[in-house]
Design a protein around this motif. Sequence first.
Motif, PDB file in Angstrom:
ATOM      1  N   ALA A 110       0.641  -1.383   0.023  1.00  0.00           N
ATOM      2  CA  ALA A 110       0.366  -0.205  -0.407  1.00  0.00           C
ATOM      3  C   ALA A 110       0.776   1.202  -0.302  1.00  0.00           C
ATOM      4  CB  ALA A 110      -0.683  -0.298   1.382  1.00  0.00           C
ATOM      5  N   LYS A 111       0.637   2.422  -0.413  1.00  0.00           N
ATOM      6  CA  LYS A 111       1.093   3.809  -0.633  1.00  0.00           C
ATOM      7  C   LYS A 111       0.100   5.093   0.193  1.00  0.00           C
ATOM      8  CE  LYS A 111       2.426   4.841  -5.435  1.00  0.00           C
ATOM      9  NZ  LYS A 111       2.365   5.364  -6.349  1.00  0.00           N
ATOM     10  N   ILE A 112       1.150   4.977   1.169  1.00  0.00           N
ATOM     11  CA  ILE A 112       0.830   5.464   2.409  1.00  0.00           C
ATOM     12  C   ILE A 112       1.144   7.179   2.794  1.00  0.00           C
ATOM     13  CG2 ILE A 112       0.348   5.717   4.960  1.00  0.00           C
ATOM     14  CD1 ILE A 112       0.268   2.149   5.141  1.00  0.00           C
ATOM     15  N   GLN A 113       0.598   7.794   2.197  1.00  0.00           N
ATOM     16  CA  GLN A 113       1.225   9.612   2.259  1.00  0.00           C
ATOM     17  C   GLN A 113       1.900  10.168   3.597  1.00  0.00           C
ATOM     18  OE1 GLN A 113      -1.628  12.019   0.789  1.00  0.00           O
ATOM     19  NE2 GLN A 113      -0.110  13.786   0.484  1.00  0.00           N
ATOM     20  N   LEU A 114       2.231  10.202   4.327  1.00  0.00           N
ATOM     21  CA  LEU A 114       2.571  11.367   5.087  1.00  0.00           C
ATOM     22  C   LEU A 114       2.796  12.145   5.391  1.00  0.00           C
ATOM     23  CD1 LEU A 114       5.970   8.819   6.231  1.00  0.00           C
ATOM     24  CD2 LEU A 114       3.390   8.344   7.107  1.00  0.00           C
ATOM     25  N   LEU A 115       2.054  13.040   6.065  1.00  0.00           N
ATOM     26  CA  LEU A 115       2.000  14.680   6.294  1.00  0.00           C
ATOM     27  C   LEU A 115       2.321  15.181   8.139  1.00  0.00           C
ATOM     28  CD1 LEU A 115      -1.935  15.716   4.643  1.00  0.00           C
ATOM     29  CD2 LEU A 115       0.306  16.082   3.899  1.00  0.00           C
ATOM     30  N   ASP A 116       2.920  15.711   8.236  1.00  0.00           N
ATOM     31  CA  ASP A 116       3.110  16.617   8.780  1.00  0.00           C
ATOM     32  C   ASP A 116       2.528  17.666   9.161  1.00  0.00           C
ATOM     33  OD1 ASP A 116       4.578  17.882  11.470  1.00  0.00           O
ATOM     34  OD2 ASP A 116       6.253  18.436  10.473  1.00  0.00           O
ATOM     35  N   LEU A 117       1.781  17.855  10.133  1.00  0.00           N
ATOM     36  CA  LEU A 117       0.802  18.906  10.961  1.00  0.00           C
ATOM     37  C   LEU A 117       1.497  20.431  11.321  1.00  0.00           C
ATOM     38  CD1 LEU A 117      -2.464  17.095  10.695  1.00  0.00           C
ATOM     39  CD2 LEU A 117      -1.974  17.699   8.829  1.00  0.00           C
ATOM     40  N   PRO A 118       1.784  21.232  11.423  1.00  0.00           N
ATOM     41  CA  PRO A 118       2.696  21.721  12.030  1.00  0.00           C
ATOM     42  C   PRO A 118       1.604  23.138  12.608  1.00  0.00           C
ATOM     43  CG  PRO A 118       2.807  22.326  10.226  1.00  0.00           C
ATOM     44  CD  PRO A 118       2.563  21.124   9.274  1.00  0.00           C
ATOM     45  N   GLY A 119       0.787  23.577  12.790  1.00  0.00           N
ATOM     46  CA  GLY A 119      -0.008  24.386  13.328  1.00  0.00           C
ATOM     47  C   GLY A 119      -0.743  23.921  13.977  1.00  0.00           C
ATOM     48  N   ILE A 120      -1.327  22.963  14.425  1.00  0.00           N
ATOM     49  CA  ILE A 120      -2.492  22.570  14.651  1.00  0.00           C
ATOM     50  C   ILE A 120      -1.891  23.253  16.383  1.00  0.00           C
ATOM     51  CG2 ILE A 120      -3.214  20.542  16.155  1.00  0.00           C
ATOM     52  CD1 ILE A 120      -3.604  19.100  13.616  1.00  0.00           C
ATOM     53  N   ILE A 121      -0.590  23.231  16.517  1.00  0.00           N
ATOM     54  CA  ILE A 121      -0.759  23.337  18.277  1.00  0.00           C
ATOM     55  C   ILE A 121      -0.660  25.386  17.778  1.00  0.00           C
ATOM     56  CG2 ILE A 121       0.876  23.733  20.037  1.00  0.00           C
ATOM     57  CD1 ILE A 121       1.155  20.858  17.987  1.00  0.00           C
ATOM     58  N   GLU A 122      -0.010  25.716  16.680  1.00  0.00           N
ATOM     59  CA  GLU A 122       0.422  27.043  17.152  1.00  0.00           C
ATOM     60  C   GLU A 122      -0.768  28.058  16.478  1.00  0.00           C
ATOM     61  OE1 GLU A 122       2.675  26.306  14.567  1.00  0.00           O
ATOM     62  OE2 GLU A 122       3.653  25.043  15.784  1.00  0.00           O
ATOM     63  N   GLY A 123      -1.500  28.686  17.492  1.00  0.00           N
ATOM     64  CA  GLY A 123      -3.269  29.615  16.941  1.00  0.00           C
ATOM     65  C   GLY A 123      -4.170  28.993  16.246  1.00  0.00           C
ATOM     66  N   ALA A 124      -4.208  27.764  16.172  1.00  0.00           N
ATOM     67  CA  ALA A 124      -4.959  26.782  15.344  1.00  0.00           C
ATOM     68  C   ALA A 124      -6.331  27.051  15.981  1.00  0.00           C
ATOM     69  CB  ALA A 124      -5.076  25.091  15.874  1.00  0.00           C
ATOM     70  N   LYS A 125      -6.590  27.456  17.525  1.00  0.00           N
ATOM     71  CA  LYS A 125      -8.266  27.642  18.166  1.00  0.00           C
ATOM     72  C   LYS A 125      -7.855  28.565  18.249  1.00  0.00           C
ATOM     73  CE  LYS A 125      -8.512  24.834  22.724  1.00  0.00           C
ATOM     74  NZ  LYS A 125      -8.063  26.367  24.328  1.00  0.00           N
ATOM     75  N   ASP A 126      -7.322  29.458  17.500  1.00  0.00           N
ATOM     76  CA  ASP A 126      -7.805  30.524  17.651  1.00  0.00           C
ATOM     77  C   ASP A 126      -8.789  31.068  16.440  1.00  0.00           C
ATOM     78  OD1 ASP A 126      -6.258  30.899  19.724  1.00  0.00           O
ATOM     79  OD2 ASP A 126      -4.373  32.268  19.543  1.00  0.00           O
ATOM     80  N   GLY A 127      -8.128  30.522  15.860  1.00  0.00           N
ATOM     81  CA  GLY A 127      -9.076  30.544  14.271  1.00  0.00           C
ATOM     82  C   GLY A 127      -8.327  31.110  13.529  1.00  0.00           C
ATOM     83  N   LYS A 128      -7.226  31.004  13.899  1.00  0.00           N
ATOM     84  CA  LYS A 128      -5.964  31.603  12.738  1.00  0.00           C
ATOM     85  C   LYS A 128      -6.116  31.644  11.436  1.00  0.00           C
ATOM     86  CE  LYS A 128      -3.376  34.315  16.245  1.00  0.00           C
ATOM     87  NZ  LYS A 128      -1.877  33.837  16.977  1.00  0.00           N
ATOM     88  N   GLY A 129      -5.761  32.143  10.414  1.00  0.00           N
ATOM     89  CA  GLY A 129      -6.552  31.358   8.907  1.00  0.00           C
ATOM     90  C   GLY A 129      -5.669  30.058   8.394  1.00  0.00           C
ATOM     91  N   ARG A 130      -4.678  30.530   8.891  1.00  0.00           N
ATOM     92  CA  ARG A 130      -3.228  28.962   8.621  1.00  0.00           C
ATOM     93  C   ARG A 130      -3.863  27.713   9.733  1.00  0.00           C
ATOM     94  NH1 ARG A 130       2.842  27.869   9.965  1.00  0.00           N
ATOM     95  NH2 ARG A 130       3.084  26.261   8.455  1.00  0.00           N
ATOM     96  N   GLY A 131      -4.119  28.086  10.709  1.00  0.00           N
ATOM     97  CA  GLY A 131      -4.958  26.645  11.455  1.00  0.00           C
ATOM     98  C   GLY A 131      -6.028  26.129  11.241  1.00  0.00           C
ATOM     99  N   ARG A 132      -6.673  27.117  10.466  1.00  0.00           N
ATOM    100  CA  ARG A 132      -8.346  26.369  10.320  1.00  0.00           C
ATOM    101  C   ARG A 132      -8.056  25.742   8.770  1.00  0.00           C
ATOM    102  NH1 ARG A 132     -10.250  31.856   9.195  1.00  0.00           N
ATOM    103  NH2 ARG A 132     -11.256  32.158  11.062  1.00  0.00           N
ATOM    104  N   GLN A 133      -6.971  25.472   7.656  1.00  0.00           N
ATOM    105  CA  GLN A 133      -6.766  24.746   6.884  1.00  0.00           C
ATOM    106  C   GLN A 133      -5.670  23.633   7.361  1.00  0.00           C
ATOM    107  OE1 GLN A 133      -5.374  28.696   6.200  1.00  0.00           O
ATOM    108  NE2 GLN A 133      -7.410  28.660   5.078  1.00  0.00           N
ATOM    109  N   VAL A 134      -4.789  24.065   8.499  1.00  0.00           N
ATOM    110  CA  VAL A 134      -4.196  22.761   9.712  1.00  0.00           C
ATOM    111  C   VAL A 134      -5.073  21.846   9.993  1.00  0.00           C
ATOM    112  CG1 VAL A 134      -3.243  22.076  10.929  1.00  0.00           C
ATOM    113  CG2 VAL A 134      -2.210  24.052   9.106  1.00  0.00           C
ATOM    114  N   ILE A 135      -6.314  22.602  10.087  1.00  0.00           N
ATOM    115  CA  ILE A 135      -7.679  21.051  11.074  1.00  0.00           C
ATOM    116  C   ILE A 135      -8.421  20.628   9.256  1.00  0.00           C
ATOM    117  CG2 ILE A 135      -9.780  21.453  11.681  1.00  0.00           C
ATOM    118  CD1 ILE A 135      -7.792  21.632  14.241  1.00  0.00           C
TER     119      ILE A 135
END
Length: 366
Positions: A110-135
């Motif tokens: 199987a081909k398994i894609q690996l993604l690093d999701l860097p912005g989840i901790i930094e500001g995602a909770k505050d609804g900042k743009g980048r956090g939203r896309q990461v989520i």
Amino acid sequence: MSILAKIAEIENEMARTQKNKATAHHLGLLKARLAKLRRELITPKGGSGGGTGEGFDVAKTGDARVGFVGFPSVGKSTLLSNLAGVYSEVAAYEFTTLTTVPGVIRYKGAKIQLLDLPGIIEGAKDGKGRGRQVIAVARTCNLILIVLDVLKPLVHKKLIEHELEGFGIRLNKQPPNIGYKKKDKGGINFTTTCPQTELDGDTVKSILAEYKIHNADITLRADCTADDLIDVVEGNRVYIPCIYVLNKIDQISIEELDIIYKVPHCVPISAHHRWNFDDLLERMWDYLKLVRIYTKPKGQLPDYTAPVVLPDQRTSVEDFCLKIHKNLIKELKYALVWGSSVKHNPQKVGKDHVLEDEDVIQLVKK
């Protein structure tokens, strides 16, 4: 008052309120309000929603997508690059849209894609743009790996879980066993099939009233909480399996390692020394629940090198055909199948036959 201020106010009130039968009704209402505000944070009314965010339009590729979440300096990058370096095929670095994607690994065909999701901790909770896309990217993962430092795992674990939970990502959970159907009239019809410790008719009605729902059938088929009911009403929750990867085990004793091995959903590793990668990959495979189907051209031996990989909920012959090409199902007369899903080998089956892992299939066209 901003949405964030409203959220903080409700969270403070919930923290002050003692949990008991008398306050269950009030807490249920607060939880419903909180869920609505969090939804507004992720999907604001009107506007562009904070831009597309540089490099987060990651094309989904391969048979499954695994997202890595963790605080800085827990060894996430080392783990990603070592995994991809050891198990990936040549020229796997094809994702230029997101700079942190190390590539695709091949495991058990199987081909398994690996993604690093860097912005989840930094500001995602505050609804900042980048956090939203990461989520948004995290919600499309088939599996989430939370990478933790083995020396301080619990604090980080709780923070990351809280962040993901706040955005409707439920880890290692099943959808609540609640029947919910909106109607045009007839009021709230509330039934239970077992005793309830938290929800009663009044609490259910007040939570639904918060969503301006005054006509619905609600059936509780398990002992449910206010959070369960809110999840069902919101209808946008995703249920994703999760593995906690405890890194840096070279810094702890054998006795401590024995204790960690007993913790559910945990895999201890050393990314730097590449220790226990086999165990991690095997656990990833178990949690992804992928099914491999081998193809057999007429008059030839089966091709065991490149299986067609399907998710375990969609493994019918029709699903198999659609994975290869959407027109194939129109041309299908029947299929011959060898393997554990049939009583005798080969067996002639139709498009509704459900295939099992490592079955061999030969398609016969009209």
